[in-house]
Design a protein around this motif. Sequence first.
Motif, PDB file in Angstrom:
ATOM      1  N   VAL A   1      -6.008  -7.760   0.912  1.00 50.42           N
ATOM      2  CA  VAL A   1      -5.309  -6.625   0.295  1.00 50.42           C
ATOM      3  C   VAL A   1      -6.265  -5.628  -0.351  1.00 50.42           C
ATOM      4  CG1 VAL A   1      -3.664  -5.979  -1.507  1.00 50.42           C
ATOM      5  CG2 VAL A   1      -3.206  -7.947  -0.041  1.00 50.42           C
ATOM      6  N   ILE A   2      -7.261  -6.112  -1.081  1.00 42.26           N
ATOM      7  CA  ILE A   2      -8.123  -5.186  -1.836  1.00 42.26           C
ATOM      8  C   ILE A   2      -8.848  -4.201  -0.922  1.00 42.26           C
ATOM      9  CG2 ILE A   2     -10.160  -5.060  -3.329  1.00 42.26           C
ATOM     10  CD1 ILE A   2      -9.159  -7.521  -4.769  1.00 42.26           C
ATOM     11  N   PRO A   3      -9.409  -4.609   0.231  1.00 38.59           N
ATOM     12  CA  PRO A   3      -9.987  -3.593   1.132  1.00 38.59           C
ATOM     13  C   PRO A   3      -8.954  -2.581   1.633  1.00 38.59           C
ATOM     14  CG  PRO A   3     -10.810  -5.777   1.682  1.00 38.59           C
ATOM     15  CD  PRO A   3      -9.714  -5.980   0.690  1.00 38.59           C
ATOM     16  N   MET A   4      -7.708  -3.038   1.865  1.00 36.86           N
ATOM     17  CA  MET A   4      -6.660  -2.107   2.290  1.00 36.86           C
ATOM     18  C   MET A   4      -6.385  -1.083   1.186  1.00 36.86           C
ATOM     19  SD  MET A   4      -3.915  -4.655   4.161  1.00 36.86           S
ATOM     20  CE  MET A   4      -2.746  -3.319   4.420  1.00 36.86           C
ATOM     21  N   LEU A   5      -6.355  -1.556  -0.057  1.00 34.79           N
ATOM     22  CA  LEU A   5      -6.117  -0.646  -1.177  1.00 34.79           C
ATOM     23  C   LEU A   5      -7.246   0.376  -1.291  1.00 34.79           C
ATOM     24  CD1 LEU A   5      -4.860  -3.196  -3.882  1.00 34.79           C
ATOM     25  CD2 LEU A   5      -3.478  -1.694  -2.450  1.00 34.79           C
ATOM     26  N   SER A   6      -8.474  -0.103  -1.180  1.00 33.24           N
ATOM     27  CA  SER A   6      -9.622   0.810  -1.285  1.00 33.24           C
ATOM     28  C   SER A   6      -9.597   1.843  -0.177  1.00 33.24           C
ATOM     29  CB  SER A   6     -10.925   0.012  -1.241  1.00 33.24           C
ATOM     30  OG  SER A   6     -11.004  -0.899  -2.312  1.00 33.24           O
ATOM     31  N   HIS A   7      -9.221   1.406   1.026  1.00 32.66           N
ATOM     32  CA  HIS A   7      -9.184   2.327   2.170  1.00 32.66           C
ATOM     33  C   HIS A   7      -8.183   3.450   1.943  1.00 32.66           C
ATOM     34  CE1 HIS A   7      -9.447   3.675   6.330  1.00 32.66           C
ATOM     35  NE2 HIS A   7      -8.130   3.602   6.421  1.00 32.66           N
ATOM     36  N   HIS A   8      -7.137   3.179   1.164  1.00 31.33           N
ATOM     37  CA  HIS A   8      -6.091   4.180   0.904  1.00 31.33           C
ATOM     38  C   HIS A   8      -6.227   4.791  -0.484  1.00 31.33           C
ATOM     39  CE1 HIS A   8      -4.276   2.062   4.360  1.00 31.33           C
ATOM     40  NE2 HIS A   8      -3.684   3.219   4.600  1.00 31.33           N
ATOM     41  N   GLY A   9      -7.398   4.679  -1.102  1.00 31.93           N
ATOM     42  CA  GLY A   9      -7.661   5.401  -2.338  1.00 31.93           C
ATOM     43  C   GLY A   9      -7.129   4.749  -3.592  1.00 31.93           C
TER      44      GLY A   9
ATOM     45  N   VAL B   1       0.832  -1.206   0.000  1.00 31.98           N
ATOM     46  CA  VAL B   1       0.000   0.000   0.000  1.00 31.98           C
ATOM     47  C   VAL B   1       0.866   1.256   0.000  1.00 31.98           C
ATOM     48  CG1 VAL B   1      -1.691   1.323   1.331  1.00 31.98           C
ATOM     49  CG2 VAL B   1      -1.946  -1.154   1.106  1.00 31.98           C
ATOM     50  N   GLN B   2       1.918   1.250   0.820  1.00 32.91           N
ATOM     51  CA  GLN B   2       2.803   2.411   0.887  1.00 32.91           C
ATOM     52  C   GLN B   2       3.514   2.644  -0.443  1.00 32.91           C
ATOM     53  OE1 GLN B   2       3.112   4.573   3.322  1.00 32.91           O
ATOM     54  NE2 GLN B   2       1.726   3.519   4.712  1.00 32.91           N
ATOM     55  N   LEU B   3       3.890   1.577  -1.114  1.00 28.71           N
ATOM     56  CA  LEU B   3       4.558   1.700  -2.416  1.00 28.71           C
ATOM     57  C   LEU B   3       3.627   2.335  -3.437  1.00 28.71           C
ATOM     58  CD1 LEU B   3       7.005   1.036  -4.244  1.00 28.71           C
ATOM     59  CD2 LEU B   3       5.950  -1.199  -4.661  1.00 28.71           C
ATOM     60  N   LEU B   4       2.383   1.892  -3.483  1.00 31.16           N
ATOM     61  CA  LEU B   4       1.417   2.463  -4.430  1.00 31.16           C
ATOM     62  C   LEU B   4       1.128   3.920  -4.094  1.00 31.16           C
ATOM     63  CD1 LEU B   4      -1.062  -0.557  -4.688  1.00 31.16           C
ATOM     64  CD2 LEU B   4       0.635   0.138  -6.374  1.00 31.16           C
ATOM     65  N   LYS B   5       1.012   4.227  -2.815  1.00 31.45           N
ATOM     66  CA  LYS B   5       0.756   5.613  -2.421  1.00 31.45           C
ATOM     67  C   LYS B   5       1.953   6.505  -2.746  1.00 31.45           C
ATOM     68  CE  LYS B   5      -1.090   6.602   1.503  1.00 31.45           C
ATOM     69  NZ  LYS B   5      -1.308   6.643   2.973  1.00 31.45           N
ATOM     70  N   TYR B   6       3.152   5.958  -2.580  1.00 30.92           N
ATOM     71  CA  TYR B   6       4.361   6.751  -2.830  1.00 30.92           C
ATOM     72  C   TYR B   6       4.400   7.248  -4.278  1.00 30.92           C
ATOM     73  CZ  TYR B   6       9.329   7.976  -2.984  1.00 30.92           C
ATOM     74  OH  TYR B   6      10.508   8.655  -3.132  1.00 30.92           O
ATOM     75  N   PHE B   7       4.065   6.371  -5.207  1.00 31.48           N
ATOM     76  CA  PHE B   7       4.082   6.743  -6.623  1.00 31.48           C
ATOM     77  C   PHE B   7       2.725   7.265  -7.104  1.00 31.48           C
ATOM     78  CE2 PHE B   7       7.678   3.612  -6.703  1.00 31.48           C
ATOM     79  CZ  PHE B   7       8.655   4.513  -7.084  1.00 31.48           C
ATOM     80  N   GLN B   8       1.755   7.353  -6.187  1.00 29.16           N
ATOM     81  CA  GLN B   8       0.406   7.829  -6.514  1.00 29.16           C
ATOM     82  C   GLN B   8      -0.223   6.954  -7.613  1.00 29.16           C
ATOM     83  OE1 GLN B   8       0.597  12.026  -7.383  1.00 29.16           O
ATOM     84  NE2 GLN B   8       1.171  12.565  -5.294  1.00 29.16           N
ATOM     85  N   TRP B   9      -0.005   5.657  -7.503  1.00 30.29           N
ATOM     86  CA  TRP B   9      -0.621   4.699  -8.427  1.00 30.29           C
ATOM     87  C   TRP B   9      -1.971   4.298  -7.832  1.00 30.29           C
ATOM     88  CZ3 TRP B   9       4.488   1.450  -8.844  1.00 30.29           C
ATOM     89  CH2 TRP B   9       5.349   2.075  -9.751  1.00 30.29           C
TER      90      TRP B   9
END
Length: 842
Positions: free
Chosen positions: A207-215, A179-187
Amino acid sequence: MTDLPSTPQQYHQRGNFNIGVISSQFVCIVDKISFKERPGTTFVAEIVSTPKNYQHVLSLAFAVKEINENPIILPNVSLGFHIFDSYTNAKITHQNTLKLLSVSEKIVPNFKCDKKMNMIAVIGGLDSEISFHMATILSIYKIPQISYSILAPIGDVRTQLPAFYRMVPNENYQFIGLVQLLKYFQWTWIGVIVSDNEIGEKFGQTVIPMLSHHGVCVGFHERTPSLSQVMEIVGSFETLQAKINSLTNPEIKVIVVNAEPQTTTWLKWFLYFYSMLENISENLLGKVWIMTAQWDFSAETMHRAFDIEPFCGTLSFAIHANEVVEFPEFLQRLHPGTETGNAFFRMFWEQAFNCLWASSHEDKNNCTGEEKLESLPATLFEMSMTDKSYSIYNAVHAIAHALDNMFKSKANRVMGNSRLCPPNVQPWQFHSFLKSISFNNSAGELVSFDENGELVAGFDIINWITFPNQSIVKVKVGSILPSQEFTLNKDAISWHRTFNQVLPIAQCNDNCHPGYRRKKKEGKPFCCYDCVPCADGKISNQKDMDDCFKCQEGQYPNQNKDQCLPKVLNFLSFSEPLGIMLAFLSLSFSLITASVLGIFIKHKDTPIVKANNRDLTYSLLICLLLCFLCTLLFIGLPQTLTCYLQQTAFGIIFLLAVSCVLAKTINVIVAFMANKPGSRMRNCLGKRLTNSILLCCSLIQIIIYAVWLSSNPPFPDFDLDSLAEEIIIECNEGSVTMFSCSLGYLLFLGIVCFVVAFLARKLPDTFNEAKLITFSMLVFCSVCLSFIPVYLSTKGKYLVAVEVVYILASGAGLLGCIFFPKCYIIIVKPELNSKDQLIRRK
């Protein structure tokens, strides 16, 4: 019980204490049991090897060698091992786990045979399913099992499998790092590929709920088929084309893969079929692959010719590992002639180098034994220790240090040396020492378990760089620690060649720039949105804001609505052109009024001055002078005192002026009526009548102002809302009712004066002022009535300017209409200003 048909590959080295191992080097498809004949282990197809996984065996052998040669750890005690393979098959895994408990020709359930073997612990397996199959048997005997599976086999491991340990960190750290990696690159617009089984289902649910929670939105969620479904999908063009459309969607540049072996194998085949169907190179796909820690870029022997270029620039998570300096030297000394008793070695050599030891097979070369491991591509074998091998290496050292602590413990010393003999040590006694183990390995890193029996460590982030000659370079570019501290060196990352080293963009649409807000698209995931401008009075100062917000008090949005600017103060100042002009007019009218007053005083004995009540004339001129000067109170920064005086001074002074005009008009009427024979009005003439009129008219206005100032007086006020870019500093009237009453009364008195003067305009008097007063009151009433709508529709300093103009216009109307004709006679036509002219006119 007679043993099942055997899988002959094993590797055995005896010691005082033995470590059992279930490795995962091979994959096979076993024939189904028909229950009509004796069950056997019949391979349906050729065994598929993963040569890279043989390093797991070598790392264990190297660790055992290190320990046995170290006089400090386990002196006079040797470690041995016994290795079988799981063949990635549940039945064979159960069979070989039972074999670890006995070296006899028969497998006897519920018994542990050959006590001389001293199986103290077991290491394995590579994935959660194999680990769970092993644990179901080993937990019965309370034999410690150290797994190097990335995913835990079940949710509550510590409670249900107390003898189970993992030489890997908790998988949640990996998910947090993802999640942090995707957020870092704004993916925020990605694809997800998982295996179509329980592991893939668990990954998706976590994982998918975690991704949704972080946009982060999932553009597609693809499940890879099992081996039994592969041929069905390949045979269905529509199904294959649908999967191709998902994975090759040009809008999705980043794909997260739960890199189980089944998933990565299918992915390689998919890329192969894609290139064939589309008749293009696989390398043109141009994706950023993010692999979970199961990925190590290993290839089965049947994939040795597959192109690895599509995976250039891949980012993967890996168990934190450090370099073990002596391991490459250990690998270089390996030779087929020295590996006696190791059935895996010859198979590995044949599979890795694509040769046979004694064969007349035409399409394969004979193995010479002189082949070099360092010549193999990294997909088949690496000379440096991989993260999985590093986990096995640490697992062996953990077992050795736990044994060493057991022998050195005070409790065991009390028990006597006879109790310390290897045959007398039971695996269940070993758990307390293994749980609390903590040591520094040869790479200088601390190794210990947490309360859940998992390694206290984090995950590394690896960037895989491939080259056309099938070579691979691994670059560590970041990490996620147990403290959830995320680090990344983006400058060290090499992207796929199709991106030209430009950061890939993974968004459903372009960012909403500052000054805009996001508006969800109907029927689309939440990260697909339109960008709409902020409403008036609001801003957004960051990208992709869900809502715009208002500026703080005293600030306003700039033109682009992306930042707040401080509002400027708005008041009528002496330093600005409008203020200067109005002040100049005020002083000019004051000077003119003073001049007129001076003219009248100088010619006070002339008939035109004496005929129109000289005292009232002086009073009127003085009131007009003060009225013009009081306009200066309206210019400048409002203060408490000036706010009190503005309306009060003007209201009372101008009311006195209008009262003087009214008194002059009434005096003209009374004087005319007094000239009639027998009229009693003669007694009313004089200062008594004048003073009464002035007192009565002023008293009402004074009462109004007294009530106003005592109840809700004017005060300096800051108006933050009327003007978008300015703060209006003004004198708030306090009571709008009282302000309206004072203005209304002034207008009423002016109308009364106008009516009286209009009625007296035709009275026969040489110096009758009724006509002049009529015109002056007409001007005043017109100015007053036009002032009201302008006043209500104007804001800020222009409102003050309107008030000043109103006062100046009203005063100028009186001054001009009443006094300018008289001044003209006094100065220009003095011959008309004589007693003879007055008598002649009469």
